[in-house]
Design a protein around this motif. Structure first.
Motif, PDB file in Angstrom:
ATOM      1  N   GLY A   8      40.995 -45.644  24.699  1.00 50.56           N
ATOM      2  CA  GLY A   8      39.769 -46.383  24.394  1.00 50.56           C
ATOM      3  C   GLY A   8      38.628 -45.930  25.272  1.00 50.56           C
ATOM      4  O   GLY A   8      38.738 -45.947  26.493  1.00 50.56           O
ATOM      5  N   THR A   9      37.516 -45.521  24.653  1.00 49.13           N
ATOM      6  CA  THR A   9      36.386 -44.983  25.425  1.00 49.13           C
ATOM      7  C   THR A   9      35.092 -45.745  25.157  1.00 49.13           C
ATOM      8  O   THR A   9      34.010 -45.160  25.128  1.00 49.13           O
ATOM      9  CB  THR A   9      36.172 -43.487  25.134  1.00 49.13           C
ATOM     10  OG1 THR A   9      35.796 -43.322  23.759  1.00 49.13           O
ATOM     11  CG2 THR A   9      37.432 -42.683  25.413  1.00 49.13           C
ATOM     12  N   GLY A  10      35.219 -47.058  24.956  1.00 41.81           N
ATOM     13  CA  GLY A  10      34.016 -47.883  24.901  1.00 41.81           C
ATOM     14  C   GLY A  10      33.429 -48.026  26.290  1.00 41.81           C
ATOM     15  O   GLY A  10      33.821 -47.320  27.226  1.00 41.81           O
ATOM     16  N   ALA A  11      32.493 -48.957  26.444  1.00 45.78           N
ATOM     17  CA  ALA A  11      31.805 -49.113  27.727  1.00 45.78           C
ATOM     18  C   ALA A  11      32.788 -49.385  28.859  1.00 45.78           C
ATOM     19  O   ALA A  11      32.702 -48.800  29.952  1.00 45.78           O
ATOM     20  CB  ALA A  11      30.780 -50.235  27.629  1.00 45.78           C
ATOM     21  N   ASP A  33      40.881 -41.406  22.126  1.00 45.61           N
ATOM     22  CA  ASP A  33      39.980 -42.208  21.299  1.00 45.61           C
ATOM     23  C   ASP A  33      39.924 -41.564  19.921  1.00 45.61           C
ATOM     24  O   ASP A  33      40.093 -40.339  19.799  1.00 45.61           O
ATOM     25  CB  ASP A  33      38.579 -42.274  21.904  1.00 45.61           C
ATOM     26  CG  ASP A  33      37.737 -43.382  21.303  1.00 45.61           C
ATOM     27  OD1 ASP A  33      37.663 -44.461  21.918  1.00 45.61           O
ATOM     28  OD2 ASP A  33      37.169 -43.180  20.218  1.00 45.61           O
ATOM     29  N   ASP A  35      37.335 -41.199  18.176  1.00 49.06           N
ATOM     30  CA  ASP A  35      36.072 -40.463  18.097  1.00 49.06           C
ATOM     31  C   ASP A  35      36.267 -39.113  18.785  1.00 49.06           C
ATOM     32  O   ASP A  35      36.187 -38.995  20.011  1.00 49.06           O
ATOM     33  CB  ASP A  35      34.960 -41.258  18.772  1.00 49.06           C
ATOM     34  CG  ASP A  35      33.584 -40.637  18.592  1.00 49.06           C
ATOM     35  OD1 ASP A  35      33.503 -39.393  18.444  1.00 49.06           O
ATOM     36  OD2 ASP A  35      32.587 -41.373  18.626  1.00 49.06           O
ATOM     37  N   ARG A  38      33.381 -37.684  21.040  1.00 46.01           N
ATOM     38  CA  ARG A  38      33.205 -38.437  22.284  1.00 46.01           C
ATOM     39  C   ARG A  38      34.337 -38.165  23.271  1.00 46.01           C
ATOM     40  O   ARG A  38      34.103 -37.964  24.463  1.00 46.01           O
ATOM     41  CB  ARG A  38      33.135 -39.934  21.968  1.00 46.01           C
ATOM     42  CG  ARG A  38      32.968 -40.834  23.204  1.00 46.01           C
ATOM     43  CD  ARG A  38      32.693 -42.265  22.790  1.00 46.01           C
ATOM     44  NE  ARG A  38      32.660 -43.169  23.926  1.00 46.01           N
ATOM     45  CZ  ARG A  38      31.621 -43.322  24.744  1.00 46.01           C
ATOM     46  NH1 ARG A  38      30.530 -42.584  24.562  1.00 46.01           N
ATOM     47  NH2 ARG A  38      31.663 -44.179  25.751  1.00 46.01           N
ATOM     48  N   PRO A  70      39.995 -52.558  20.930  1.00 46.46           N
ATOM     49  CA  PRO A  70      39.757 -53.907  20.394  1.00 46.46           C
ATOM     50  C   PRO A  70      41.002 -54.786  20.496  1.00 46.46           C
ATOM     51  O   PRO A  70      42.134 -54.307  20.344  1.00 46.46           O
ATOM     52  CB  PRO A  70      39.371 -53.631  18.935  1.00 46.46           C
ATOM     53  CG  PRO A  70      38.722 -52.283  18.985  1.00 46.46           C
ATOM     54  CD  PRO A  70      39.518 -51.509  20.002  1.00 46.46           C
ATOM     55  N   ARG A 156      27.596 -55.325  20.464  1.00 53.50           N
ATOM     56  CA  ARG A 156      28.886 -54.641  20.272  1.00 53.50           C
ATOM     57  C   ARG A 156      30.047 -55.636  20.161  1.00 53.50           C
ATOM     58  O   ARG A 156      31.140 -55.268  19.745  1.00 53.50           O
ATOM     59  CB  ARG A 156      29.138 -53.640  21.400  1.00 53.50           C
ATOM     60  CG  ARG A 156      29.435 -54.261  22.750  1.00 53.50           C
ATOM     61  CD  ARG A 156      29.640 -53.192  23.829  1.00 53.50           C
ATOM     62  NE  ARG A 156      29.823 -53.782  25.138  1.00 53.50           N
ATOM     63  CZ  ARG A 156      30.981 -54.231  25.608  1.00 53.50           C
ATOM     64  NH1 ARG A 156      32.066 -54.149  24.847  1.00 53.50           N
ATOM     65  NH2 ARG A 156      31.065 -54.752  26.822  1.00 53.50           N
TER      66      ARG A 156
END
Length: 310
Positions: A8-11, A33, A35, A38, A70, A156
């Motif tokens: 996971g590479t969210g914030a 991730d 993505d 990214r 998530p 988000r």
């Protein structure tokens, strides 16, 4: 050297990546991730391997993994990581349902691996200092705690309401400071700018005379993160953001000495220490499950307009 991966590479995931990269005795082996662009950019920046399928990353012989995806994906990803024989730090809330949390806890026990839940405020230096003060008896018997965690809405956040997103922090912290679980919860909440609740007042009961009150919303234009503890011999005021603790009694106003620092760094260092030395995490799967149960009960409470027993 502890071999680590991040899924996971969210914030929040990027912060896990950054801190692992900076840590001594830790090798950031992989980043995963869906993505692709990214994850390749982050892997290049932090000298790691990119994966769009986290299961392929699990073949790299990892000692520990941070799961920062998530909430609805927490159970399956955690089960896959544990099945690979790897210790887990999963971000809060532990899962989307208490039943799924139970499955994760049992899987960790069966695998003989750590399952730590990322309740970051337990590693806030101000909270750590306040816990020392309360345990020392300086404020005498504690009778109530109240928190304010309010601020502007972050677009988000779409899959949960304010209770599960940020109210869970203070639910966990109040229970942690009391050293006992919540046994009843009553909440008043509503949704004005979000599909789920965006403001809530949550009353926690620990027994017939100990209480907690959590005020939280996404409506306040400026961020506030505070906690007040009332004891028979004094009052403590904590600011999560400033990392300060102030004590008031009949004679003095005193400021506690807090060694400030980044809570997430403290949390990840604790996790790696537990992996390296076989210790028990400060935030176990059971802790995460309890905080989730209280949140779900608070949501049920405001919808049904009644007190809910835990």
């Amino acid at each position: 050297m502890i071999r680590v991966g991040v899924i996971g590479t969210g914030a929040m995931g990027v912060n896990h990546i950054r801190i692992y990269h900076e840590m001594d005795d830790v090798e950031l082996v992989g980043i995963s991730d869906i993505d692709e662009e990214r994850v390749k950019a982050l892997a290049s920046q932090y000298d790691s391997k990119p994966f769009t399928d986290y299961k392929q990353m699990l073949d790299e012989g990892l000692d520990a993994v941070s799961i920062v995806v998530p909430t609805k994906l927490h159970k399956q990803v955690t089960l896959d990581v544990l099945a690979a024989g790897t210790n887990v730090l999963v971000e809060k809330p532990i899962a989307d349902t208490p039943e799924n949390a139970d499955v994760m806890i049992r899987a960790a026990e069966d695998a003989g691996k750590l399952l730590m839940v990322g309740h970051i405020e337990r590693f806030n230096p101000a909270v750590m200092k306040l816990k020392e003060i309360l345990d020392s008896g300086l404020l005498g018997k504690i009778v109530s705690m109240s928190t304010r965690r309010v601020g502007p809405y972050n677009p988000r956040i779409r899959d949960v309401g304010v209770i599960l997103d940020i109210g869970v922090h203070d639910i966990d912290i109040i229970s942690y400071l009391y050293g006992r679980p919540v046994n009843q919860v009553y909440a008043v909440a509503g949704a004005d700018i979000h599909p789920f609740e965006d403001h809530a007042s949550i009353h926690l009961r620990f027994n017939h005379e100990l209480s907690g009150l959590v005020e939280t919303n996404w409506l306040t234009p400026h961020k506030v993160r505070t906690l007040t503890v009332v004891g028979v011999d004094g009052v403590a005021y904590l600011d999560y953001i400033k990392q300060t603790v102030e004590l008031h009694d009949k004679q003095w106003v005193r400021t506690a000495k807090v060694e400030t620092g980044e809570p997430l760094k403290n949390e990840l260092e604790h996790f790696i220490g537990c992996v390296a030395n076989g210790g028990t995490p400060k935030t176990t799967g059971e802790d995460g499950k309890h905080a989730l149960e209280v949140c779900m009960s608070a949501i049920r409470s405001y919808k049904e307009e009644q007190m809910i027993k835990i």
